[in-house]
Design a protein around this motif. Structure first.
Motif, PDB file in Angstrom:
ATOM      1  N   ASP A   1       0.655  -1.206  -0.002  1.00 43.16           N
ATOM      2  CA  ASP A   1      -0.142   0.011   0.050  1.00 43.16           C
ATOM      3  C   ASP A   1       0.629   1.170  -0.136  1.00 43.16           C
ATOM      4  O   ASP A   1       0.516   2.310  -0.727  1.00 43.16           O
ATOM      5  CB  ASP A   1      -0.846  -0.175   1.076  1.00 43.16           C
ATOM      6  CG  ASP A   1      -1.974  -0.977   1.060  1.00 43.16           C
ATOM      7  OD1 ASP A   1      -2.603  -1.478   0.166  1.00 43.16           O
ATOM      8  OD2 ASP A   1      -2.659  -1.419   2.405  1.00 43.16           O
ATOM      9  N   GLU A   2       1.654   1.447   1.026  1.00 44.31           N
ATOM     10  CA  GLU A   2       2.780   2.424   0.931  1.00 44.31           C
ATOM     11  C   GLU A   2       3.541   2.597  -0.122  1.00 44.31           C
ATOM     12  O   GLU A   2       3.783   3.899  -0.777  1.00 44.31           O
ATOM     13  CB  GLU A   2       3.527   2.455   2.173  1.00 44.31           C
ATOM     14  CG  GLU A   2       3.073   2.705   3.550  1.00 44.31           C
ATOM     15  CD  GLU A   2       3.445   2.720   4.777  1.00 44.31           C
ATOM     16  OE1 GLU A   2       3.609   3.608   5.530  1.00 44.31           O
ATOM     17  OE2 GLU A   2       4.230   1.514   5.126  1.00 44.31           O
ATOM     18  N   LEU A   3       4.026   1.662  -0.739  1.00 47.16           N
ATOM     19  CA  LEU A   3       4.787   1.748  -2.040  1.00 47.16           C
ATOM     20  C   LEU A   3       4.033   2.224  -3.128  1.00 47.16           C
ATOM     21  O   LEU A   3       4.492   3.136  -4.227  1.00 47.16           O
ATOM     22  CB  LEU A   3       5.485   0.347  -2.537  1.00 47.16           C
ATOM     23  CG  LEU A   3       6.563   0.263  -3.603  1.00 47.16           C
ATOM     24  CD1 LEU A   3       7.621   1.103  -3.319  1.00 47.16           C
ATOM     25  CD2 LEU A   3       7.074  -1.017  -3.977  1.00 47.16           C
ATOM     26  N   HIS A   4       2.774   1.652  -3.418  1.00 48.90           N
ATOM     27  CA  HIS A   4       2.002   2.024  -4.405  1.00 48.90           C
ATOM     28  C   HIS A   4       1.318   3.579  -4.300  1.00 48.90           C
ATOM     29  O   HIS A   4       1.351   3.994  -5.051  1.00 48.90           O
ATOM     30  CB  HIS A   4       0.684   1.072  -4.322  1.00 48.90           C
ATOM     31  CG  HIS A   4      -0.271   1.408  -5.382  1.00 48.90           C
ATOM     32  ND1 HIS A   4       0.155   1.330  -6.684  1.00 48.90           N
ATOM     33  CD2 HIS A   4      -1.586   1.959  -5.255  1.00 48.90           C
ATOM     34  CE1 HIS A   4      -1.091   1.766  -7.574  1.00 48.90           C
ATOM     35  NE2 HIS A   4      -1.965   2.050  -6.775  1.00 48.90           N
ATOM     36  N   ALA A   5       1.380   3.969  -3.186  1.00 52.13           N
ATOM     37  CA  ALA A   5       1.193   5.387  -2.710  1.00 52.13           C
ATOM     38  C   ALA A   5       2.016   6.393  -3.634  1.00 52.13           C
ATOM     39  O   ALA A   5       1.643   7.473  -3.969  1.00 52.13           O
ATOM     40  CB  ALA A   5       1.093   5.909  -1.357  1.00 52.13           C
ATOM     41  N   PHE A   6       3.287   6.013  -3.719  1.00 53.07           N
ATOM     42  CA  PHE A   6       4.192   6.782  -4.281  1.00 53.07           C
ATOM     43  C   PHE A   6       4.389   6.342  -5.772  1.00 53.07           C
ATOM     44  O   PHE A   6       4.570   7.249  -6.774  1.00 53.07           O
ATOM     45  CB  PHE A   6       5.214   7.511  -3.694  1.00 53.07           C
ATOM     46  CG  PHE A   6       6.312   6.424  -3.065  1.00 53.07           C
ATOM     47  CD1 PHE A   6       7.395   6.242  -3.763  1.00 53.07           C
ATOM     48  CD2 PHE A   6       6.045   5.702  -1.919  1.00 53.07           C
ATOM     49  CE1 PHE A   6       8.477   5.300  -3.367  1.00 53.07           C
ATOM     50  CE2 PHE A   6       6.871   4.880  -1.335  1.00 53.07           C
ATOM     51  CZ  PHE A   6       8.245   4.614  -2.243  1.00 53.07           C
ATOM     52  N   HIS A   7       4.579   5.077  -6.062  1.00 51.67           N
ATOM     53  CA  HIS A   7       4.855   4.631  -7.348  1.00 51.67           C
ATOM     54  C   HIS A   7       3.697   4.912  -8.275  1.00 51.67           C
ATOM     55  O   HIS A   7       3.992   4.750  -9.558  1.00 51.67           O
ATOM     56  CB  HIS A   7       5.165   2.921  -7.307  1.00 51.67           C
ATOM     57  CG  HIS A   7       6.401   2.831  -6.975  1.00 51.67           C
ATOM     58  ND1 HIS A   7       7.050   1.623  -7.557  1.00 51.67           N
ATOM     59  CD2 HIS A   7       7.410   3.276  -6.209  1.00 51.67           C
ATOM     60  CE1 HIS A   7       8.270   1.588  -7.064  1.00 51.67           C
ATOM     61  NE2 HIS A   7       8.410   2.453  -6.307  1.00 51.67           N
ATOM     62  N   SER A   8       2.477   5.102  -7.737  1.00 53.98           N
ATOM     63  CA  SER A   8       1.226   5.377  -8.689  1.00 53.98           C
ATOM     64  C   SER A   8       1.074   6.882  -9.030  1.00 53.98           C
ATOM     65  O   SER A   8       0.432   7.072  -9.845  1.00 53.98           O
ATOM     66  CB  SER A   8       0.183   4.870  -7.893  1.00 53.98           C
ATOM     67  OG  SER A   8      -0.159   5.562  -6.840  1.00 53.98           O
ATOM     68  N   ARG A   9       2.207   7.615  -8.572  1.00 50.85           N
ATOM     69  CA  ARG A   9       1.996   9.063  -8.851  1.00 50.85           C
ATOM     70  C   ARG A   9       2.661   9.415 -10.250  1.00 50.85           C
ATOM     71  O   ARG A   9       3.877   9.115 -10.315  1.00 50.85           O
ATOM     72  CB  ARG A   9       2.385   9.962  -7.786  1.00 50.85           C
ATOM     73  CG  ARG A   9       1.962   9.775  -6.379  1.00 50.85           C
ATOM     74  CD  ARG A   9       2.579  10.325  -5.260  1.00 50.85           C
ATOM     75  NE  ARG A   9       2.595  11.689  -5.816  1.00 50.85           N
ATOM     76  CZ  ARG A   9       2.558  12.780  -4.793  1.00 50.85           C
ATOM     77  NH1 ARG A   9       2.027  12.598  -3.755  1.00 50.85           N
ATOM     78  NH2 ARG A   9       2.600  14.210  -5.043  1.00 50.85           N
ATOM     79  N   PRO A  10       1.973  10.142 -11.079  1.00 50.94           N
ATOM     80  CA  PRO A  10       2.598  10.529 -12.365  1.00 50.94           C
ATOM     81  C   PRO A  10       3.705  11.342 -12.228  1.00 50.94           C
ATOM     82  O   PRO A  10       4.780  11.287 -12.752  1.00 50.94           O
ATOM     83  CB  PRO A  10       1.668  11.171 -13.095  1.00 50.94           C
ATOM     84  CG  PRO A  10       0.229  10.576 -12.459  1.00 50.94           C
ATOM     85  CD  PRO A  10       0.331  10.519 -11.127  1.00 50.94           C
ATOM     86  N   ASP A  11       3.760  12.158 -11.162  1.00 52.40           N
ATOM     87  CA  ASP A  11       4.935  13.215 -10.843  1.00 52.40           C
ATOM     88  C   ASP A  11       5.954  12.525 -10.421  1.00 52.40           C
ATOM     89  O   ASP A  11       7.252  12.823 -10.675  1.00 52.40           O
ATOM     90  CB  ASP A  11       4.490  14.287  -9.930  1.00 52.40           C
ATOM     91  CG  ASP A  11       3.891  13.794  -8.611  1.00 52.40           C
ATOM     92  OD1 ASP A  11       3.636  12.608  -8.407  1.00 52.40           O
ATOM     93  OD2 ASP A  11       4.104  14.648  -7.493  1.00 52.40           O
ATOM     94  N   VAL A  12       5.807  11.191  -9.713  1.00 52.72           N
ATOM     95  CA  VAL A  12       7.065  10.397  -9.459  1.00 52.72           C
ATOM     96  C   VAL A  12       7.672   9.727 -10.413  1.00 52.72           C
ATOM     97  O   VAL A  12       8.797   9.444 -10.613  1.00 52.72           O
ATOM     98  CB  VAL A  12       6.554   9.630  -8.230  1.00 52.72           C
ATOM     99  CG1 VAL A  12       7.607   8.408  -7.903  1.00 52.72           C
ATOM    100  CG2 VAL A  12       6.393  10.308  -6.824  1.00 52.72           C
ATOM    101  N   ALA A  13       6.627   9.261 -11.221  1.00 54.92           N
ATOM    102  CA  ALA A  13       7.152   8.368 -12.633  1.00 54.92           C
ATOM    103  C   ALA A  13       7.731   9.239 -13.545  1.00 54.92           C
ATOM    104  O   ALA A  13       8.204   8.535 -14.644  1.00 54.92           O
ATOM    105  CB  ALA A  13       6.120   7.488 -12.830  1.00 54.92           C
ATOM    106  N   ARG A  14       7.604  10.533 -13.595  1.00 57.68           N
ATOM    107  CA  ARG A  14       7.958  11.055 -14.619  1.00 57.68           C
ATOM    108  C   ARG A  14       9.202  11.128 -15.414  1.00 57.68           C
ATOM    109  O   ARG A  14       9.115  11.073 -16.668  1.00 57.68           O
ATOM    110  CB  ARG A  14       7.621  12.613 -14.229  1.00 57.68           C
ATOM    111  CG  ARG A  14       8.291  13.957 -15.494  1.00 57.68           C
ATOM    112  CD  ARG A  14       7.374  14.060 -16.898  1.00 57.68           C
ATOM    113  NE  ARG A  14       7.836  14.749 -17.749  1.00 57.68           N
ATOM    114  CZ  ARG A  14       8.443  14.236 -18.604  1.00 57.68           C
ATOM    115  NH1 ARG A  14       8.485  13.163 -19.074  1.00 57.68           N
ATOM    116  NH2 ARG A  14       8.904  15.312 -19.587  1.00 57.68           N
TER     117      ARG A  14
END
Length: 186
Positions: A24-37
């Motif tokens: 859940d916590e990993l997905h909270a930031f891996h799912s963000r477009p700004d993180v994956a940009r």
């Protein structure tokens, strides 16, 4: 060979192997477009994050040239998963490694990524015996470039439009630090 004595402790962080409880916590930031940009993957679905997490769980040590160490970064104060660090053992003969990092934006600006990354560099230099560690980032990714500079890494290259990245030509910076230049935090 590197089998870290987990958990690795810094003043504010615990670095440890990933577990399925981190989903859940990993997905909270891996799912963000700004993180994956500026990463080689797009914002992940929950299923994609779960698959990536399964891979990370199997990367808790470096046994041979070519292996990748994946480490979860946990905030000691709250137990929150705030980051995802990697140490790639690129070339044993020539003592080459590569560092990678992904952090939740909510925890930026506090020096936590620097603190965690210093510990990964310490492992690379003091435990694995690497000669040189480098890091790469898209030239537009100012936070990553600044992090590598704070770690004492020097910009060694600026490759202009060296790859097609997410549909556009992209520049890349390469930073590096030698073992003899490495200064652990006091």
């Amino acid at each position: 060979m590197l089998k870290p004595p987990y958990p690795l402790e810094t003043p504010r962080l615990l670095l440890r192997p990933f577990t399925m409880d981190d989903l859940d916590e990993l997905h909270a930031f891996h799912s963000r477009p700004d993180v994956a940009r500026y990463l080689y993957w797009d914002a992940r679905t929950r299923d994609e994050t779960e698959e990536a997490l399964g891979t990370k769980i199997g990367r808790a040590e470096l046994l041979e040239d070519g292996d990748v160490l994946s480490v979860a970064v946990e905030l000691r104060e709250t137990g929150a998963l705030i980051g995802d660090l990697s140490l790639f053992w690129r070339d044993a003969e020539h003592g080459q490694g590569e560092i990678g990092f992904v952090f939740h934006p909510a925890y930026q600006g506090r020096g936590l990524a620097t603190e965690a990354s210093r510990e990964i560099l310490r492992l690379g230099f003091d435990v694995l015996g690497l000669h040189r560690v480098y890091g790469r980032c898209d030239a537009r990714n100012t936070p990553s470039a600044r992090l590598m500079e704070r770690l004492g890494m020097r910009r060694e290259a600026h490759f202009v439009e060296n790859e097609m990245f997410k549909g556009e030509w992209s520049d890349e910076f390469v930073y590096a630090i030698l073992q003899k230049e490495w200064k652990p935090a006091a």
